[in-house]
Design a protein around this motif. Structure first.
Motif, PDB file in Angstrom:
ATOM      1  N   SER A  76       0.822  -1.190   0.000  1.00 28.84           N
ATOM      2  CA  SER A  76       0.000   0.000   0.000  1.00 28.84           C
ATOM      3  C   SER A  76       0.871   1.260   0.000  1.00 28.84           C
ATOM      4  CB  SER A  76      -0.891  -0.032   1.245  1.00 28.84           C
ATOM      5  OG  SER A  76      -1.915   0.877   1.129  1.00 28.84           O
ATOM      6  N   GLN A  77       1.874   1.277   0.848  1.00 22.38           N
ATOM      7  CA  GLN A  77       2.731   2.460   0.933  1.00 22.38           C
ATOM      8  C   GLN A  77       3.575   2.641  -0.334  1.00 22.38           C
ATOM      9  OE1 GLN A  77       2.359   4.900   3.214  1.00 22.38           O
ATOM     10  NE2 GLN A  77       0.614   3.579   3.656  1.00 22.38           N
ATOM     11  N   ALA A  78       3.959   1.516  -0.949  1.00 19.91           N
ATOM     12  CA  ALA A  78       4.703   1.620  -2.213  1.00 19.91           C
ATOM     13  C   ALA A  78       3.802   2.234  -3.287  1.00 19.91           C
ATOM     14  CB  ALA A  78       5.179   0.238  -2.655  1.00 19.91           C
ATOM     15  N   TYR A  79       2.524   1.804  -3.299  1.00 20.07           N
ATOM     16  CA  TYR A  79       1.573   2.359  -4.268  1.00 20.07           C
ATOM     17  C   TYR A  79       1.371   3.854  -4.037  1.00 20.07           C
ATOM     18  CZ  TYR A  79      -2.896   3.645  -6.282  1.00 20.07           C
ATOM     19  OH  TYR A  79      -3.884   4.309  -6.957  1.00 20.07           O
ATOM     20  N   VAL A  80       1.209   4.247  -2.768  1.00 18.99           N
ATOM     21  CA  VAL A  80       0.995   5.662  -2.447  1.00 18.99           C
ATOM     22  C   VAL A  80       2.191   6.492  -2.936  1.00 18.99           C
ATOM     23  CG1 VAL A  80       0.750   7.340  -0.554  1.00 18.99           C
ATOM     24  CG2 VAL A  80      -0.512   5.174  -0.486  1.00 18.99           C
TER      25      VAL A  80
END
Lengths: 291, 421
Positions: free
Chosen positions: B303-307
């Motif tokens: 999720s944080q990589a996507y953000v």
């Protein structure tokens, strides 16, 4: 008690009429002087909202509401000088097409400058919350809006009816050739009226931004209702627009009270009925150009 | 108003034309060796037909959805595409069900897309699903939430990735029950007047009936309504304990702003809210408990990589429709990669197999074979009214169901949905 709530809807509808009026009045004014149905009016409303938000970041809500109409009014000079002026005497379909195109350009410009996502705007705390007058509930902010609308209406009425400027404009609407024969150049007057029209739309955008979603297509959303108001009132009629705006507000409110699902449709039914029995609108004059 | 954007291919991806050609050539060679099905060799690229509303009351969400799928396509292409082929994204504004039908048909017949993906409107998704079924093409319904798409209107050719209405109701309902805000409480609801809203109202009524909530009025609201003042006066007249919103898109933002404007004292809750609409409401206007399938504060690595990737690409934070669009495209890329095919029967068989997919959440998700619903975690969020900005005011709760419960426990069963594929 039931009657009180119904009356509350009627009174709220009248206030709501003021909300529609800010947009419809400019449309009607521009039609009066130039015979142009300005389909790009909603774009000026939306640009007004966005510019007011930018100004409000520095000068606060009041600064945005005052300066945004001025800036959009200046854009209106360019709009009149380079676009509208060419279409005053042309086939109305041409101005319809060009202003329709301009509406799309305006929406896309907003998308390019501010992005597609809505811009968050909140009401100033001092204007938030309810006001009770007897049993009736009002929003403090909408009463403030109503006050602004009344001031604008009075100002426009005085300008058109009690000044030499207004006399020339009214003469120009009825007999442009005669005004020209008297050696009066109508062009600056036309420009001023267009500036006023789009400036009022921008004022509407600035004032509605805290209570409606601010996004690139907001102009397209409001313009439909504004047209309904102008058509019901009669194209070009000052008092017709006021009467129609109030009527539309009341009819919508009362319909939602009894049958909410038909609320949005009610104003179109009203327009249909008015056009059935009085095609030129409630107080509209016969328009040769369109016949 | 139609946008027709193409993304992907060697030209617009992060890889150079030369390297893309090399990768493509390598992929084709590998495909021949591996006995790749003929259909995958029929075109030089894999064409993805993306339809989503970019104008109208769902337009804001559609813009985000487009950014999400575009980022996904760009990343997949940058990594060499799927089986050595680049993805070509053809993205259009679906506007309404009629336009969606026409464009879906055109994408299949003229553009020769390999599959259809997208949508937020349940009504348009149902229309596209019928086109997909007639043409025997796969349609990934990314954003629509109506239960009926997983029930009476389900289709062998349609797979639904977002969380359906009943789960949204259950996610918020559980939080409300814990706070004692349901049993014996009087509710008024405002409902978006189209298939999604009707469906959500049905799920809400079932929840109230099952948990002792009393529905005192339920008003339908046309999707183009921007002024809610007459509805607010009716709410005041009804004197409810809780105001419950089944609205959609811009409606929610307009309502929330005007509710704060009138200063009514009744607490609001909602069974549908997209985070872009919540942000647009502005600080100090939104309150209550709401459902969401995902928020950018979710602390998982994926999720944080996507953000981070989204922020780098577009300079702003992603919201839930961009997330689900990003994830849905990745699911399809994995499906095509694992099956070495773009053939509809192969992909349907694969997606129905119970294969797990990384949804960037705590737990992987999977499609349920019986109704083609992507089974996954959901969340409720509350609003921090003292937050300093729109983003921080959303406080994401724990995932439901909890880590020890089966994921399907918050979803209606296939039998309850009534889907017959």
């Amino acid at each position: 008690m039931q009657f009180v709530f119904l009356m509350e809807q009627v009174v709220n509808g009248l206030v709501l009429g003021g909300y529609y009026l800010l947009i419809a009045l400019g449309l009607s004014l521009i039609f009066s002087v130039g015979g142009i149905v300005n389909l790009s009016h909603g774009a000026f409303y939306a640009i007004g909202a966005y510019i007011s938000i930018e100004i409000a970041r520095v000068f606060g809500f009041a600064g945005g509401a005052v300066l945004s109409p001025v800036i959009v009014g200046l854009l209106g000079i360019l709009f009149e000088r380079f676009i509208l002026r060419r279409f005053y005497r042309a086939d109305p379909i041409l101005s319809l097409l060009v202003t329709f195109g301009l509406a799309m350009v305006g929406e896309q410009l907003i998308r390019i400058i501010w992005g597609a996502a809505p811009i968050p705007v909140s009401l100033p705390q001092a204007l938030k919350g309810p006001v009770f007058i007897g049993d009736f509930l009002f929003s403090k902010y909408r009463l403030f809006l109503l006050g602004v609308v009344i001031v604008v209406l009075t100002g426009i009425w005085l300008l058109l009816n009690k000044t030499s400027f207004g006399r020339v404009v009214r003469a120009g609407i009825q007999q442009p050739d005669m005004v020209a024969a008297l050696g009066i150049r109508l062009q600056p007057y036309m420009t001023t009226v267009i500036v006023l029209g789009v400036g009022i739309a921008a004022l509407g955008g600035a004032l509605f931004a805290p209570i409606t979603i601010v996004h690139p297509a907001m102009g397209a959303e409001i313009i439909t209702v504004a047209f309904v108001v102008v058509i019901i009132g009669g194209l070009g009629s000052f008092w017709g627009v006021i009467l129609a705006a109030l009527l539309v507000g009341v009819v919508r409110g009362v319909t939602i009270y009894f049958y909410p699902a038909a609320g949005a449709a009610s104003i179109y039914v009203l327009m249909f009925l008015v056009l059935m029995f009085r095609p030129r609108g409630l107080l509209g004059e016969r328009i040769e150009k369109f016949e | 108003m139609t946008n027709r954007n193409s993304s992907g291919g060697a030209g617009s991806s992060l890889v150079t034309r030369r390297s893309a050609l090399k990768l493509g050539a390598a992929g084709i060679a590998a495909g021949s060796v591996l006995g790749m099905p003929g259909i995958l060799r029929a075109q030089d690229v894999i064409k993805v037909g993306h339809l989503t509303p970019k104008t109208g009351f769902l337009g804001v969400l559609g813009e985000y959805a487009t950014l999400g799928i575009k980022l996904s396509v760009d990343q997949i292409n940058a990594a060499g595409g799927v089986n050595g082929k680049m993805l070509e994204l053809i993205s259009e504004d679906s506007i309404n069900p009629d336009v969606a039908t026409t464009k879906a048909q055109r994408m299949i017949e003229q553009d020769n897309v390999d599959f259809l993906i997208g949508e937020i409107s349940s009504a348009s998704a149902r229309a596209i699903s019928q086109v997909a079924e007639r043409n025997k093409k796969l349609f990934i319904a990314v954003g629509p939430r109506s239960d009926t798409l997983r029930g009476n209107s389900c289709s062998k050719y349609m797979f639904c990735t977002d969380i359906p209405n009943t789960v949204m109701v259950n996610a918020v309902g559980g939080a409300l029950k814990r706070e004692g805000m349901v049993d014996g409480k009087k509710f008024v609801t405002l409902t978006a007047d189209y298939v999604f809203g009707h469906d959500l109202l049905r799920a809400a009524k079932a929840f109230f009936d099952a948990n002792g909530g009393i529905l005192v009025s339920d008003d339908l609201v046309a999707t183009d309504v921007t002024d809610f003042s007459p509805y607010l006066l009716k709410i005041r007249q009804a004197q409810p304990d809780v105001v419950c919103l089944n609205l959609a898109g811009n409606q929610v933002t307009n309502f929330v702003k005007q509710y704060a404007e009138y200063g009514l004292p009744f607490p609001t809750v909602g069974f549908n809210l997209n985070t872009a609409d919540a942000w647009a409401a502005g600080i100090g206007n939104l309150s209550g408990t709401w459902p969401t399938p995902w928020y950018d504060t979710l602390q998982t690595e994926g999720s944080q990589a996507y953000v981070s990737a989204f922020k780098e690409a577009y300079g702003k934070l992603p919201e839930n429709h961009s997330w689900i669009s990003f994830v849905a495209m990745r699911i399809m890329a994995k499906a095509m990669g694992d099956t070495q095919s773009v053939g509809t029967p192969d992909l349907i068989e694969y997606l129905e197999s119970g294969q797990k997919f990384d949804l960037l959440k705590n737990r992987d998700g999977y499609f349920r074979a019986g109704d083609h619903q992507l089974i996954q975690e959901a969340f409720a969020f509350t609003v921090d009214e003292k937050a300093e900005n729109e983003h921080d005011m959303i406080v994401l709760g724990d995932p439901v169901p909890g880590p020890d419960e089966p994921l399907e426990s918050i979803f209606p069963t296939v039998e309850q949905n009534g889907c017959k594929l």
